[in-house]
Design a protein around this motif. Structure first.
Motif, PDB file in Angstrom:
ATOM      1  N   UNK A 219       0.830  -1.206   0.000  1.00 38.90           N
ATOM      2  CA  UNK A 219       0.000   0.000   0.000  1.00 38.90           C
ATOM      3  C   UNK A 219       0.869   1.262   0.000  1.00 38.90           C
ATOM      4  N   UNK A 220       0.301   2.314  -0.521  1.00 38.94           N
ATOM      5  CA  UNK A 220       0.984   3.611  -0.511  1.00 38.94           C
ATOM      6  C   UNK A 220       0.948   4.172   0.914  1.00 38.94           C
ATOM      7  N   UNK A 221       2.076   4.631   1.415  1.00 37.79           N
ATOM      8  CA  UNK A 221       2.160   5.060   2.810  1.00 37.79           C
ATOM      9  C   UNK A 221       1.997   6.566   2.946  1.00 37.79           C
ATOM     10  N   UNK A 222       1.281   6.955   4.020  1.00 36.28           N
ATOM     11  CA  UNK A 222       1.152   8.372   4.345  1.00 36.28           C
ATOM     12  C   UNK A 222       2.515   8.950   4.725  1.00 36.28           C
ATOM     13  N   UNK A 223       2.684  10.235   4.429  1.00 35.18           N
ATOM     14  CA  UNK A 223       3.961  10.903   4.730  1.00 35.18           C
ATOM     15  C   UNK A 223       3.671  12.178   5.532  1.00 35.18           C
ATOM     16  N   UNK A 224       4.404  12.337   6.639  1.00 35.28           N
ATOM     17  CA  UNK A 224       4.366  13.572   7.432  1.00 35.28           C
ATOM     18  C   UNK A 224       5.770  14.157   7.460  1.00 35.28           C
ATOM     19  N   UNK A 225       5.900  15.408   7.033  1.00 37.05           N
ATOM     20  CA  UNK A 225       7.236  15.972   6.866  1.00 37.05           C
ATOM     21  C   UNK A 225       7.210  17.469   7.175  1.00 37.05           C
ATOM     22  N   UNK A 226       8.266  17.984   7.783  1.00 43.54           N
ATOM     23  CA  UNK A 226       8.319  19.430   8.045  1.00 43.54           C
ATOM     24  C   UNK A 226       8.451  20.223   6.752  1.00 43.54           C
ATOM     25  N   UNK A 227       7.912  21.402   6.773  1.00 41.92           N
ATOM     26  CA  UNK A 227       8.005  22.295   5.614  1.00 41.92           C
ATOM     27  C   UNK A 227       9.475  22.564   5.275  1.00 41.92           C
ATOM     28  N   UNK A 228       9.780  22.522   3.970  1.00 41.31           N
ATOM     29  CA  UNK A 228      11.143  22.760   3.514  1.00 41.31           C
ATOM     30  C   UNK A 228      11.946  21.498   3.281  1.00 41.31           C
ATOM     31  N   UNK A 229      11.452  20.352   3.754  1.00 41.23           N
ATOM     32  CA  UNK A 229      12.152  19.079   3.518  1.00 41.23           C
ATOM     33  C   UNK A 229      11.640  18.449   2.221  1.00 41.23           C
ATOM     34  N   UNK A 230      12.219  17.295   1.835  1.00 40.49           N
ATOM     35  CA  UNK A 230      11.821  16.580   0.617  1.00 40.49           C
ATOM     36  C   UNK A 230      10.925  15.398   0.973  1.00 40.49           C
ATOM     37  N   UNK A 231       9.831  15.222   0.213  1.00 36.78           N
ATOM     38  CA  UNK A 231       8.886  14.129   0.449  1.00 36.78           C
ATOM     39  C   UNK A 231       8.934  13.147  -0.727  1.00 36.78           C
ATOM     40  N   UNK A 232       8.667  11.865  -0.409  1.00 38.98           N
ATOM     41  CA  UNK A 232       8.713  10.818  -1.436  1.00 38.98           C
ATOM     42  C   UNK A 232       7.540   9.856  -1.262  1.00 38.98           C
ATOM     43  N   UNK A 233       6.848   9.533  -2.361  1.00 42.00           N
ATOM     44  CA  UNK A 233       5.821   8.482  -2.397  1.00 42.00           C
ATOM     45  C   UNK A 233       6.329   7.378  -3.320  1.00 42.00           C
ATOM     46  N   UNK A 234       6.220   6.125  -2.855  1.00 40.19           N
ATOM     47  CA  UNK A 234       6.707   4.977  -3.638  1.00 40.19           C
ATOM     48  C   UNK A 234       5.543   4.043  -3.942  1.00 40.19           C
ATOM     49  N   UNK A 235       5.348   3.747  -5.208  1.00 39.13           N
ATOM     50  CA  UNK A 235       4.265   2.880  -5.661  1.00 39.13           C
ATOM     51  C   UNK A 235       4.883   1.661  -6.368  1.00 39.13           C
ATOM     52  N   UNK A 236       4.591   0.475  -5.847  1.00 36.77           N
ATOM     53  CA  UNK A 236       5.157  -0.760  -6.405  1.00 36.77           C
ATOM     54  C   UNK A 236       4.037  -1.548  -7.079  1.00 36.77           C
TER      55      UNK A 236
END
Length: 409
Positions: free
Chosen positions: A38-55
């Motif tokens: 499943x695609x995982x939720x992401x929580x990240x501080x503003x200004x950082x880099x976010x990544x979503x991974x789909x297999x």
């Protein structure tokens, strides 16, 4: 704003035009795609880099697309970015993994993201991007240093922004207690108070000092602002010893305890009003005890008879003034003298004490020896009377001689 809406419309048109073609290519392989994780939720501080991974396994000729679900904006199809956003990119490991990268995440990036495969019916999975923002104190809406007269009220305000909304906690910088005098419980002492507004009533000088407004929301770093509470009052003087005695040719120290806010001007005078100035004869010093109190000292070097009399410590600030009085007298000292088989105390000065207006407990930094006080209020040494033991020995000696003379007669 118009450019963004235009890009979204172009993206939707592109997607709707090519879906039938992609569907045909995918169905020709004969395999049915499925998501491995499943695609995982992401929580990240503003200004950082976010990544979503789909297999996706068994993709065959089908294609993977990334969509911002809440705005229905198509972000990318397979390895091609559709949206006009330089911070977005898509990568593929040449097997079954597709990754959506968002650099320097901003608050507007928050929302639902979808990984979609163009099967019929369509297959998809979603995850949420939560963008958290560390707390930041809003200086324009936050109090600065506050001045209040003693007995008055003070209101300290602290506002902060961030996501989630920060909570505000008040503490004293010195770790002391905050006194709350409102509410059903009356006077309450607390080590911390929560809320944007801190209200202090009937303020006393002991509540003066630095207060910290601390903002926290679970996103580091926690931030704080320091505010000074100044409590103003007229000077107060306490004199530990109002009567001070010392032998001549010694150094004598007079001291007063002063409390004042704002800071006061302190000085010493003789009882006739003559101001004392630091020189070889007099030394003056101030020792801070707290933000509003201090010890002031006057040292009189080589104390002489001309120094006898009254002294005043005076304190003045913009609100008022105060003074304390000290009387200095000569204290007789005695030297021990050995004379034969007896010890006597010899007076070093024949002058009586002048101006004794309070008890002996007020003597400070003075000589204290083996002293008695006679009925005429002058100090006399013990042991100045005739040695009664010696007279007894002499009397017994002559009695024995007389007894022997009578016996032989």
């Amino acid at each position: 704003m118009e450019t963004t809406e235009f890009n979204r419309r172009i993206g939707r048109s592109f997607w709707f035009c090519f879906v039938p073609i992609l569907y045909y290519l995918g169905s020709a392989s004969g395999f049915e795609p499925d998501f491995l994780f499943p695609l995982e939720n992401v929580t990240i501080p503003q200004g950082r880099d976010a990544t979503f991974t789909c297999i996706v396994n068994n993709l065959g000729g089908y294609r993977v697309a990334w969509i911002k679900a809440d705005t229905k904006a198509i972000l990318a199809i397979h390895e091609h970015v559709i949206t006009n956003n330089a911070r977005l990119s898509v990568t593929h490991n040449d097997y079954n993994t597709w990754t959506l990268n968002i650099k320097n995440v901003k608050r507007e990036d928050r929302g639902q993201y979808m990984c979609q495969v163009n099967t019929d019916p369509m297959k998809m999975q979603t995850a949420f991007l939560e963008v958290v923002i560390p707390p930041d104190i809003i200086n324009e809406e936050t109090s600065g240093d506050v001045m209040v007269p003693e007995g008055g009220s003070a209101k300290l305000v602290c506002k902060a922004r961030g996501h989630p909304q920060p909570s505000i906690t008040w503490k004293r910088e010195d770790g002391g207690e905050i006194i709350a005098r409102e509410g059903p419980n009356g006077r309450t002492k607390l080590y911390y108070v929560e809320g944007e507004v801190l209200t202090l009533t009937k303020v006393t000088r002991s509540e003066m000092g630095a207060y910290l407004c601390i903002a926290a929301n679970g996103v580091p770093p926690t931030v704080s602002k320091r505010m000074m509470l100044h409590v103003h009052f007229h000077p107060l003087i306490q004199v530990p010893n109002q009567l001070v005695g010392a032998p001549t040719n010694t150094d004598v120290t007079l001291q007063c305890h002063v409390e004042a806010s704002p800071k006061a001007i302190n000085y010493w005078t003789r009882e006739n009003g003559e101001m004392i100035i630091s020189n070889d004869k007099y030394s003056m010093s101030e020792i801070n005890v707290s933000s509003y109190s201090m010890q002031i000292k006057l040292v009189i070097h080589r104390f002489q008879k001309s120094d006898l009399g009254g002294y005043k410590c005076i304190s003045k600030n913009s609100i008022g003034d105060a003074e304390g009085s000290i009387r200095l007298y000569e204290l007789e000292a005695f030297n021990k003298v050995e004379t034969g088989d007896m010890s006597v105390m010899e007076k070093s000065s024949e002058n009586d004490i002048e101006g004794r207006e309070s008890s002996e407990s007020h003597i400070n930094h003075g000589f204290q020896g083996l002293l008695t006080e006679s009925s005429d209020s002058s100090i006399r040494p013990e042991g100045n009377e005739a040695p009664k033991g010696s007279l007894g020995v002499i009397a017994m000696f002559w009695c024995s001689q007389l007894f022997l003379l009578l016996f032989f007669l």
